[in-house]
Design a protein around this motif. Structure first.
Motif, short mmCIF file in Angstrom:
data_model
loop_
_atom_site.label_atom_id
_atom_site.label_comp_id
_atom_site.label_asym_id
_atom_site.label_seq_id
_atom_site.Cartn_x
_atom_site.Cartn_y
_atom_site.Cartn_z
N TRP A 157 -17.94 -2.27 25.68
CA TRP A 157 -18.75 -2.49 24.47
C TRP A 157 -20.23 -2.62 24.77
O TRP A 157 -21.05 -2.64 23.85
N ALA A 158 -20.60 -2.68 26.04
CA ALA A 158 -22.02 -2.78 26.39
C ALA A 158 -22.78 -1.57 25.90
O ALA A 158 -23.99 -1.66 25.60
N GLN A 159 -22.12 -0.42 25.80
CA GLN A 159 -22.78 0.81 25.37
C GLN A 159 -22.70 1.01 23.85
O GLN A 159 -23.28 1.97 23.32
N ALA A 160 -22.01 0.13 23.15
CA ALA A 160 -21.82 0.30 21.70
C ALA A 160 -23.13 0.37 20.92
O ALA A 160 -23.27 1.21 20.03
N PRO A 161 -24.13 -0.49 21.19
CA PRO A 161 -25.37 -0.42 20.42
C PRO A 161 -26.02 0.96 20.46
O PRO A 161 -26.43 1.50 19.42
N GLN A 162 -26.09 1.54 21.64
CA GLN A 162 -26.71 2.85 21.79
C GLN A 162 -25.91 3.93 21.09
O GLN A 162 -26.47 4.79 20.39
N ALA A 200 -25.25 -7.42 19.04
CA ALA A 200 -26.05 -6.46 19.80
C ALA A 200 -26.23 -5.15 19.03
O ALA A 200 -27.32 -4.57 19.01
N VAL A 201 -25.16 -4.69 18.38
CA VAL A 201 -25.25 -3.47 17.58
C VAL A 201 -26.19 -3.68 16.40
O VAL A 201 -27.02 -2.82 16.09
N ALA A 202 -26.07 -4.82 15.74
CA ALA A 202 -26.95 -5.12 14.59
C ALA A 202 -28.41 -5.10 15.02
O ALA A 202 -29.27 -4.58 14.30
N GLY A 203 -28.69 -5.66 16.20
CA GLY A 203 -30.07 -5.68 16.70
C GLY A 203 -30.59 -4.28 16.97
O GLY A 203 -31.75 -3.96 16.64
N GLN A 249 -33.76 -2.20 14.71
CA GLN A 249 -34.95 -1.57 15.27
C GLN A 249 -35.18 -0.17 14.71
O GLN A 249 -36.30 0.34 14.73
N ARG A 250 -34.12 0.44 14.21
CA ARG A 250 -34.21 1.81 13.66
C ARG A 250 -34.17 1.81 12.14
O ARG A 250 -34.02 2.86 11.52
N GLY A 251 -34.25 0.63 11.54
CA GLY A 251 -34.27 0.53 10.09
C GLY A 251 -32.92 0.74 9.43
O GLY A 251 -32.84 1.06 8.24
#
Length: 476
Positions: A83-88, A118-121, A125-127
């Motif tokens: 899940w570390a890569q989920a935000p990207q 982390a995903v929400a953050g 950043q991208r609106g």
């Protein structure tokens, strides 16, 4: 008007259904929707998810893909090691498809909560917004509290408040969304398997058919044919007395609200009066709810820690040969071995037996309950962190509102009480089928005649091991 045309993303997790799916309903109600499912094998391995459970997820995801296709909701599959890569990955998908808002149903484990933050953050950043909805529980954790504002530690008190809330404002059911206009986005195929997770044997897969239709069929059959007798037959492992819905609830193929609504309709809308079976089953749904709230209110239980801190000092035994005998169903105690063999073959175990084998491991063998919790998760098709951890800590007397340490079930008397004729034992222990019903519960009592049976002698003396466990707890 323009806002209604903003694209929405439904991020699917353990909510593989189109009926009463809060996030799906909210997303489709807000605008054109596409769906995402993340395959994260490294994360699943870290969580000890069973191969049969991962296979069940994939089979249900395939079934849901067909349902989503009928709604013109494309399903996109993405893979990440953890899940570390989920935000990207989620942020990139939103950018590719012009998504303005992500919807997901809330998950309550510590790692799940951290992932979603982390995903929400990254999206912010991208609106892009992310909204998580209450869906896997009847009430949002943090809203059922004691008078001084704390999470409940005692189930009876928690149940009382829940029942009062349900009387005044029962949760509603989210409707299946209407068909939307095609988006022109091709859906991805759902893989048959994931590296690192073997496809389970055919018998296990056939025992647990996938799909929302199967879950709803099972619910209907249970309500119509067995709910009335649930209170008296749920503890009998040789009978089909339970709902067999745990795997479907764990994967989110059916919701607790759907289960509650069906029970209430059968019981003329009554929560705590009327049909004894309905009242008892509703109580079990609230037990499930309780452990999910405990998971949120006391995060330490998500981190392999005992709820009762003082029990961390228990002198657990390092007994690998005894642990292996328990795991393989060859302890020489028939009810324990039959239960473990049921788990190994079907990925599931009767709830009464889960308590028995957990007490036997943590008390009679005095082996750390975490060994059992981990083994269960690695084999259960219905493996659920909150329920599995809660059940193990209850049985081991290390958890919230757990069984008193001096209340230790005797597996022989439990076997005689709940499988009197030995039907369940002989089903799973074919080597004992030649014994009489009275003999099958404790073949070691046959003395010299026992040598003629190809079955192991007990690995532990029940009376001595009980005293050993009581002494360990008294000395805390």
């Amino acid at each position: 008007m323009a806002a209604s045309l903003d694209r929405q993303l439904l991020w699917l997790r353990t909510d593989l259904r189109v009926h009463d799916n809060t996030a799906l309903a909210k997303a489709c109600g807000a605008g054109p929707t596409l769906a995402l499912y993340l395959i994260s094998p490294g994360q699943w391995q870290q969580h000890d998810d069973a191969p049969c459970k991962v296979d069940f997820w994939l089979r249900n995801l395939k079934a849901m893909a067909t349902e989503l296709q009928a709604l013109n909701v494309p399903l996109l599959i993405r893979s990440t090691p953890t899940w570390a890569q989920a935000p990207q990955v989620v942020a990139q998908l939103c950018q590719e498809h012009g998504v303005q808002q992500v919807h997901c149903n809330r998950e309550h484990g510590f790692n799940e909560t951290r992932r979603d933050a982390a995903v929400a953050g990254a999206l912010e950043q991208r609106g892009v917004g992310l909204t998580s909805w209450v869906d896997a529980t009847l009430f949002e954790p943090g809203t059922v509290l004691t008078r001084d504002g704390h999470y409940f530690k005692v189930f009876g008190q928690f149940r009382k408040v829940c029942m009062q809330r349900l009387q005044h404002s029962p949760p509603g059911i989210a409707m299946r969304p209407s068909v939307q206009a095609p988006l022109g986005i091709a859906s991805d195929g759902v893989p048959d398997s994931v590296e690192g997770f073997a496809i389970p044997p055919a018998r296990l897969r056939e025992h647990w058919p996938a799909g929302e239709g199967e879950a709803r069929r099972r619910l209907g059959d249970f309500i119509d044919a067995r709910l009335d007798y649930y209170a008296s037959e749920r503890d009998l492992p040789s009978r089909l007395g339970t709902s067999t819905l745990s795997a479907y609830l764990s994967a989110g193929v059916i919701s607790p609200r759907q289960c509650l609504q069906a029970a209430l309709q059968h019981n003329n809308g009554e929560l705590d009066s009327g049909n004894a079976g309905a009242i008892t089953w509703i109580g079990e749904l609230i037990w499930r709810e309780f452990y999910k709230h405990v998971l949120v209110g006391f995060p330490r239980v998500s981190m392999h820690r005992a709820f009762r801190r003082e029990t961390e000092a228990l002198p657990w035994r390092h007994a690998p040969s005894e642990l292996q005998a328990w795991q393989q169903g060859r302890t020489g105690i028939p009810i324990i071995d039959a239960a473990m063999r049921q788990l190994l073959e079907l990925g599931w175990m009767h709830n009464r037996l889960r308590m028995l084998v957990a007490m036997f491991l943590s008390k009679n063998l005095l082996i750390d309950w975490r060994e059992g919790e981990r083994f269960f998760m690695r084999h259960l098709i219905d493996g659920d962190l909150a329920a599995n951890n809660g059940g193990w800590q209850w049985s081991a007397s290390t958890g919230t509102d757990s069984v008193p340490y001096f209340r230790l079930f005797n597996p022989l008397s439990q076997s005689e009480k709940f499988d009197h004729d030995g039907v369940f034992l002989k089903q799973w222990l074919p080597e004992l089928r030649g014994l009489a019903s009275k003999e099958v519960h404790n073949p070691a009592a046959l003395g010299d005649l026992f040598g003629q049976v190809a079955y192991p002698k007990p690995i532990v003396d029940l009376k001595h091991s009980r005293e050993r466990a009581l002494s360990a707890f008294r000395n805390l």
